[in-house]
Scaffold this motif. Structure first.
Motif, PDB file in Angstrom:
ATOM      1  N   ASP A   1     -14.938  -1.051  -7.980  1.00  0.00           N
ATOM      2  CA  ASP A   1     -13.981   0.040  -7.965  1.00  0.00           C
ATOM      3  C   ASP A   1     -13.151  -0.082  -7.829  1.00  0.00           C
ATOM      4  O   ASP A   1     -11.849  -0.449  -8.061  1.00  0.00           O
ATOM      5  CB  ASP A   1     -14.746   0.300  -6.199  1.00  0.00           C
ATOM      6  CG  ASP A   1     -16.690   0.437  -5.976  1.00  0.00           C
ATOM      7  OD1 ASP A   1     -16.713   0.872  -7.147  1.00  0.00           O
ATOM      8  OD2 ASP A   1     -16.447  -0.170  -5.113  1.00  0.00           O
ATOM      9  N   LYS A   2     -12.654   1.185  -8.391  1.00  0.00           N
ATOM     10  CA  LYS A   2     -11.343   2.085  -8.564  1.00  0.00           C
ATOM     11  C   LYS A   2     -10.877   2.552  -7.324  1.00  0.00           C
ATOM     12  O   LYS A   2     -11.734   2.927  -6.148  1.00  0.00           O
ATOM     13  CB  LYS A   2     -10.607   3.162 -10.033  1.00  0.00           C
ATOM     14  CG  LYS A   2     -11.785   1.695 -11.123  1.00  0.00           C
ATOM     15  CD  LYS A   2     -11.444   2.425 -12.531  1.00  0.00           C
ATOM     16  CE  LYS A   2     -11.702   2.080 -13.309  1.00  0.00           C
ATOM     17  NZ  LYS A   2     -10.248   0.746 -13.853  1.00  0.00           N
ATOM     18  N   TYR A   3      -9.292   2.225  -7.537  1.00  0.00           N
ATOM     19  CA  TYR A   3      -8.912   3.394  -6.040  1.00  0.00           C
ATOM     20  C   TYR A   3      -7.778   3.482  -6.534  1.00  0.00           C
ATOM     21  O   TYR A   3      -6.466   3.078  -7.244  1.00  0.00           O
ATOM     22  CB  TYR A   3      -9.196   2.967  -4.838  1.00  0.00           C
ATOM     23  CG  TYR A   3      -8.621   1.245  -4.623  1.00  0.00           C
ATOM     24  CD1 TYR A   3      -7.199   0.931  -4.179  1.00  0.00           C
ATOM     25  CD2 TYR A   3      -9.846   0.465  -5.130  1.00  0.00           C
ATOM     26  CE1 TYR A   3      -7.577  -0.303  -4.527  1.00  0.00           C
ATOM     27  CE2 TYR A   3      -9.476  -0.878  -4.631  1.00  0.00           C
ATOM     28  CZ  TYR A   3      -8.332  -1.379  -4.941  1.00  0.00           C
ATOM     29  OH  TYR A   3      -7.995  -2.681  -4.861  1.00  0.00           O
ATOM     30  N   PHE A   4      -6.514   3.910  -6.149  1.00  0.00           N
ATOM     31  CA  PHE A   4      -5.395   4.176  -5.775  1.00  0.00           C
ATOM     32  C   PHE A   4      -4.692   4.198  -5.133  1.00  0.00           C
ATOM     33  O   PHE A   4      -5.405   3.793  -3.696  1.00  0.00           O
ATOM     34  CB  PHE A   4      -4.576   5.648  -6.546  1.00  0.00           C
ATOM     35  CG  PHE A   4      -4.595   6.228  -7.772  1.00  0.00           C
ATOM     36  CD1 PHE A   4      -4.041   6.739  -8.702  1.00  0.00           C
ATOM     37  CD2 PHE A   4      -6.285   6.969  -7.890  1.00  0.00           C
ATOM     38  CE1 PHE A   4      -3.938   7.102  -9.760  1.00  0.00           C
ATOM     39  CE2 PHE A   4      -5.895   7.456  -9.185  1.00  0.00           C
ATOM     40  CZ  PHE A   4      -5.891   7.262 -10.265  1.00  0.00           C
ATOM     41  N   TRP A   5      -3.551   3.105  -5.266  1.00  0.00           N
ATOM     42  CA  TRP A   5      -2.413   2.185  -3.357  1.00  0.00           C
ATOM     43  C   TRP A   5      -1.785   2.822  -3.692  1.00  0.00           C
ATOM     44  O   TRP A   5      -1.205   3.762  -4.427  1.00  0.00           O
ATOM     45  CB  TRP A   5      -2.824   0.713  -3.701  1.00  0.00           C
ATOM     46  CG  TRP A   5      -2.564   0.229  -2.411  1.00  0.00           C
ATOM     47  CD1 TRP A   5      -2.094  -0.096  -2.119  1.00  0.00           C
ATOM     48  CD2 TRP A   5      -4.196   0.511  -1.599  1.00  0.00           C
ATOM     49  NE1 TRP A   5      -2.066  -0.727  -0.547  1.00  0.00           N
ATOM     50  CE2 TRP A   5      -3.279   0.025  -0.404  1.00  0.00           C
ATOM     51  CE3 TRP A   5      -4.994   0.894  -1.213  1.00  0.00           C
ATOM     52  CZ2 TRP A   5      -3.911  -0.579   0.762  1.00  0.00           C
ATOM     53  CZ3 TRP A   5      -5.912   0.634  -0.584  1.00  0.00           C
ATOM     54  CH2 TRP A   5      -4.962   0.303   0.931  1.00  0.00           C
ATOM     55  N   ARG A   6      -1.409   2.207  -2.495  1.00  0.00           N
ATOM     56  CA  ARG A   6       0.642   2.883  -2.106  1.00  0.00           C
ATOM     57  C   ARG A   6       1.377   3.189  -2.895  1.00  0.00           C
ATOM     58  O   ARG A   6       1.779   4.099  -2.932  1.00  0.00           O
ATOM     59  CB  ARG A   6       0.636   1.750  -1.001  1.00  0.00           C
ATOM     60  CG  ARG A   6       2.063   2.279  -0.631  1.00  0.00           C
ATOM     61  CD  ARG A   6       3.169   0.491   0.092  1.00  0.00           C
ATOM     62  NE  ARG A   6       3.668   0.525  -1.245  1.00  0.00           N
ATOM     63  CZ  ARG A   6       4.117  -1.214  -1.682  1.00  0.00           C
ATOM     64  NH1 ARG A   6       4.377  -1.443  -0.064  1.00  0.00           N
ATOM     65  NH2 ARG A   6       4.720  -0.926  -3.132  1.00  0.00           N
ATOM     66  N   ASP A   7       1.331   2.578  -4.358  1.00  0.00           N
ATOM     67  CA  ASP A   7       2.090   2.579  -5.286  1.00  0.00           C
ATOM     68  C   ASP A   7       2.201   4.424  -6.331  1.00  0.00           C
ATOM     69  O   ASP A   7       3.206   3.944  -7.382  1.00  0.00           O
ATOM     70  CB  ASP A   7       2.425   1.217  -6.171  1.00  0.00           C
ATOM     71  CG  ASP A   7       0.489   0.488  -6.981  1.00  0.00           C
ATOM     72  OD1 ASP A   7       0.169   1.244  -6.384  1.00  0.00           O
ATOM     73  OD2 ASP A   7       0.970  -0.145  -7.339  1.00  0.00           O
ATOM     74  N   GLY A   8       0.500   4.450  -6.257  1.00  0.00           N
ATOM     75  CA  GLY A   8       0.253   5.303  -6.774  1.00  0.00           C
ATOM     76  C   GLY A   8      -0.393   5.153  -8.082  1.00  0.00           C
ATOM     77  O   GLY A   8      -0.294   5.744  -9.118  1.00  0.00           O
TER      78      GLY A   8
END
Lengths: 767, 167
Positions: free
Chosen positions: A405-412
């Motif tokens: 699964d894919k997601y954006f994290w804190r670093d953008g």
């Protein structure tokens, strides 16, 4: 019952924590036990109004007191020295923005003198209209806290958190098309906005010394030395801060930056050329220190007929209080965590706004944004499940992040999850709670008392955090041969502070395991930026994976060097060697053994291994909370009867500390944010009403629910020990699970945190 | 000038302090926790709320668990005070309560632990066989935010089961 799968010597086994004997005898040194000669006491004169301008200030009487060494006001402070990301609030200015804001600073020989001097400072204020609500604060005509922030909106994102570009708005897919394909759509505004206090037993404090030029040294209660340096060194341009920490008497993420007292202490230390002790009282901690973020979420969630979220559109307004101190990091982690619990959702438009209000500032707290956002979104998600009559366990399981699964994290940046899979953990935890027996359906109590006056309901919720791999960490592991025997000590150099979770000891277990030396022979240095390699510390969820990887790699590097040296001595291949009895031996010829004393240079010098962890947001952790709550239908009082927390930690490092980390999810503004914890602010005069431990409600020994855990060890591909840990998230889903349990008990959905008796009686139509 | 003295025992050692406002004298408004920490260096007794609400500064005064932030030192005349430093034997052997806290990992950050141990000690001195509810009630004035409560209860119950008697 927690069991370890692997038969390590120390890892997975219960061992006595390194500092245990010191703690039970009162010998462990906390900040306030540390003394320095020549110290002055620093104190803050606080503003009594939530929003005001200082019209005039007269410090002359205070300065005449014998024993008072400095009184500092805005007149003595460079206006370019500003708190916040971006820099916004003058360190000492004329505009006061909350009850407790710093009017002046005093340094005196004693606390009593400092307080006396504070009372002698004469101030005239122009009282301004305050704003306490994030939605009101954004409206045209609302009181403005900062000229540069129209509608009190702080610019989103921050370069330190997002090196590829500021990021605060999650946009992905097409939400309108997504909603069109959904079977269920729910929309509402939900607040988790009472800004509860973390209430660490030990108040925040530090001693700060000016060391000439732009150099300062801090000895303090910080949980994370590097974070303190990072956040505060930007406030006064060119400043250089070194720091030393002690065992921390509870922090829960909240005693990390120590921003106000660090900067105030610096000003006083330079003005007096004496070490300054800024040690907050409990009341000061509760009215001046940081709280949890306030959250108000206007959200719309669409779910398909299988119970999978397919579209999310939301605006998350974050109440920063009177200034924004690195909240961008919490916001971006919150965005990430929302995706983890709805990781199959292809369509997102989740915008965020950080809003300044005339309240106590929000700061870093265990849960770090994710808890605040998901406590809101999970209620709406549950409402959609209820409408579709989905079993919440099934629905959470279908939605939670899995490898691939894919997601954006804190670093953008977009990350792809790998290795982790929490399906088994969800099923095992549900089974241990006996969910299938206890869950009777939405809005149906699991138990009703014979007289019908008491009802019980069950609920659950999930949370996860990719900060398990956050930021870098480096470590040195140094072997120090005994000068007279063929033995050695091992010194682990890593910049971590013991905050109560036992992780510092756990890191030493990893090193002892790899070097096959007795745990008693492994020690670590006190946390100090001057002697430790760089590391963000045991903040958030990052200890086991990041620091564990750094020390493991350092121990492996040291072992490699010892094998290299032994190859010449033993004339045996390195790959067939093992560590044994403070030396190296051949695996198949145990009589071939050489002690460390003969492997290090000159028999007396030391050998050092270096290890590192590089930032990696690809392996999120997970926690699921199950709760049974009992509601008294006559009084509206709720009691948590039973609680179960479950996760998969990859590999247990220490069963005891892991279990207590899970139990810790009850405290520190977690579970009880659903029941009674909140900071009351007088709506008219803006003064905090929960200003001490008598007024603020907390859970004592005789009000504990039953608590159990369900821990799996799936041996994830993370670090040498295949561990990921649980970290800060153990209580982060408890509040929303509790709200679901209460709603099911009383048969009516509630959404107002905390669900105090008046909330419940209103929901029941009784008041 | 007449000097007022206050005389008391801490961990078996007798102390006599002169009361007054001169430098070094015991101030009439000085509370016991400050005396213990600042004058005697007994920093195991912790300061947290200073309102008597958290129990971090609990010591034994004549066998009773008392928040030492709420006691004026001048009122301690003739009292026998025991702090966390006074529990272990001179040879370093831990008190059974301390040992149980080690064995059952009954602490996290450890800041509240000395107070909890002292409250436990007072309980077991009076009632060596408390029920779980009695233990919980006896410790209900001790704040712990890390949630070490469960392990504390296990530790104390282990002493009850062992039939350990107070020293």
């Amino acid at each position: 019952m927690i069991k370890s799968k692997h038969d390590y010597k120390y890892v997975g086994k219960q061992t006595v924590r390194k500092d245990a004997y010191g703690i039970v005898q009162g010998k462990t040194q906390f900040f306030d036990d540390f003394v320095m000669p020549n110290i002055l006491i620093g104190k803050v004169k606080q503003c009594p109004y939530p929003h005001a301008n200082i019209l005039s200030i007269d410090t002359s009487k205070a300065l005449t007191l014998e024993g008072v060494h400095a009184v500092i006001t805005y007149k003595d402070c460079d206006p370019n020295w500003k708190f916040g990301w971006p820099p916004q609030k003058s360190v000492l200015g004329t505009r006061m923005r909350f009850v407790g804001d710093a009017v002046a600073l005093v340094a005196a020989e004693t606390e009593e003198l400092a307080k006396e001097a504070i009372d002698l400072i004469e101030v005239n204020y122009e009282v301004l209209e305050p704003v306490f609500d994030v939605l009101e604060a954004q409206k045209e005509g609302a009181p403005q806290l900062y000229d540069e922030f129209p509608n009190n909106i702080v610019p989103g994102g921050y370069e330190v958190m997002q090196p590829s570009g500021r990021w605060w708005h999650l946009k992905k897919g097409d939400v309108e098309n997504g909603f069109a394909e959904c079977a269920i759509i729910e929309e509402d505004t939900i607040g988790f906005d009472k800004k509860p206090g973390t209430l660490s037993p030990e108040p925040p404090g530090l001693i700060i010394q000016w060391e000439g030029g732009t150099d300062y040294h801090v000895w303090g209660t910080t949980q994370g030395i590097m974070v303190l340096q990072l956040v505060n060194a930007t406030v006064i341009p060119g400043v250089h801060i070194e720091a030393t920490a002690f065992n921390v008497g509870g922090s829960y993420g909240n005693k990390t930056t120590l921003t106000n007292i660090t900067i105030y202490g610096m000003l006083l230390a330079k003005a007096t050329n004496r070490p300054i002790k800024m040690n907050e009282t409990k009341v000061e901690q509760m009215v001046m220190h940081e709280t949890r973020l306030g959250s108000t979420v206007q959200a719309k969630i669409g779910m398909d007929k299988e119970g999978v979220v397919r579209s999310v559109k939301a605006l998350w307004s974050v109440d920063a209080g009177h200034f924004c101190n690195a909240i961008q990091g919490q916001v971006s982690v919150g965005l990430g965590e929302a995706q983890l619990i709805m990781c199959k959702c292809p369509n997102w438009d989740l915008d965020t706004r950080i809003i300044t209000t005339n309240k106590l500032t929000a700061g870093t707290v265990r849960g770090y944004g994710g808890q605040e956002l998901n406590s809101c979104l999970s209620l709406l998600m549950a409402r959609a499940m209820r409408k579709g009559n989905f079993d919440p366990v099934d629905s959470f399981r279908k939605n939670y992040c899995q490898a691939g699964d894919k997601y954006f994290w804190r670093d953008g940046r977009e990350w792809t999850a790998r290795s982790v899979d929490y399906n088994d953990a969800i099923l095992a935890t549900a089974e241990k709670f006996r969910w299938k027996d206890r869950w009777k359906g939405w809005g149906i109590p699991s138990w009703v008392s014979e007289d019908g006056k008491k009802v019980r309901g069950v609920g659950c919720s999930v949370i996860g955090n990719s900060d398990a791999g956050e930021s870098f960490a480096e470590a040195y592991v140094r072997i120090i041969p005994d000068m007279f025997k063929d033995e050695a000590r091992v010194m682990v150099h890593i910049n971590v502070t013991e905050i109560g979770n036992g992780q510092k000891s756990n890191l030493l277990k990893m090193v002892a395991e790899i070097l096959n030396v007795p745990l008693e022979a492994v020690q670590t240095i006190p946390p100090d930026s001057r002697t430790s390699p760089r590391n963000e510390g045991l903040a958030g969820s990052r200890g086991t994976l990041t620091c564990g990887r750094a020390v493991s790699n350092a121990a492996l590097d040291l072992r490699r060097q010892l094998f290299e040296a032994a190859e010449y001595k033993l004339r045996y291949p390195q790959e067939q060697m093992e560590m044994f009895n403070f030396g190296v031996r051949a695996k198949s010829k145990p009589e071939l053994w050489v002690p460390v004393t003969k492997l290090v240079p000159d028999h007396h010098l030391t050998m050092t291994g270096y290890g590192r962890h590089d930032e990696d947001f690809g392996t999120p952790n997970f926690f699921m909370s199950f709760i049974e709550a009992e509601v008294d239908l006559e009084t509206g009082m709720t009691k948590v009867i039973d609680m179960l927390g479950g996760t998969d930690v990859g590999q247990i490092i220490d069963p005891g500390s892991l279990e207590m980390q899970c139990q810790g999810g009850i405290g520190a503004a977690s579970l009880d944010t659903a029941l009674f914890e909140e900071n009351f602010v007088d709506p008219v005069i803006g003064r905090p009403l929960t200003y001490d431990m008598i007024q603020y409600k907390w859970r004592p020994f005789n009000e504990l629910p039953n608590f159990d855990t369900c821990i799996l060890e799936s041996q994830f591909d993370t670090n040498y020990f295949r561990a990921i840990g649980v970290g800060e998230i153990s209580g982060a889903a408890a509040a929303s699970a509790c709200m679901m349990a209460i709603s099911n008990a009383i048969g009516t959905e509630i959404k107002d945190y905390p669900a105090t008796p008046d909330v419940i009686l209103k929901a029941l139509g009784k008041i | 000038m007449k000097t007022t003295l206050v005389n008391f025992f801490v961990n078996g050692k007798e102390y006599t302090l002169s009361v007054g406002n001169l430098f070094g004298q015991l101030l009439p408004n000085e509370v016991l926790v400050d005396t213990l920490r600042n004058r005697f260096g007994l920093t195991g007794t912790k300061i947290a709320c200073k309102d008597g609400a958290c129990g971090c500064c609990t010591v034994l005064i004549d066998g009773e668990a008392v928040p030492s932030c709420e006691v004026l030192t001048v009122d301690c005349e003739g009292k026998h005070i025991v702090t966390i430093e006074g529990l272990a034997a001179p040879d370093g052997t831990l008190d059974p309560v301390q040992q149980a806290f080690v064995d059952y990992y009954a602490f996290q950050c450890g800041f509240c632990t000395p107070g909890i141990i002292m409250a436990t000690k007072a309980l077991l001195n009076k009632n060596p066989r408390p029920t779980r509810e009695q233990i919980q009630d006896a410790l209900s004035g001790n704040f712990c935010r890390c949630i070490s409560h469960y392990h504390v209860l296990e530790a104390v119950e282990s002493l009850v089961k062992k039939g350990e008697q107070p020293a």
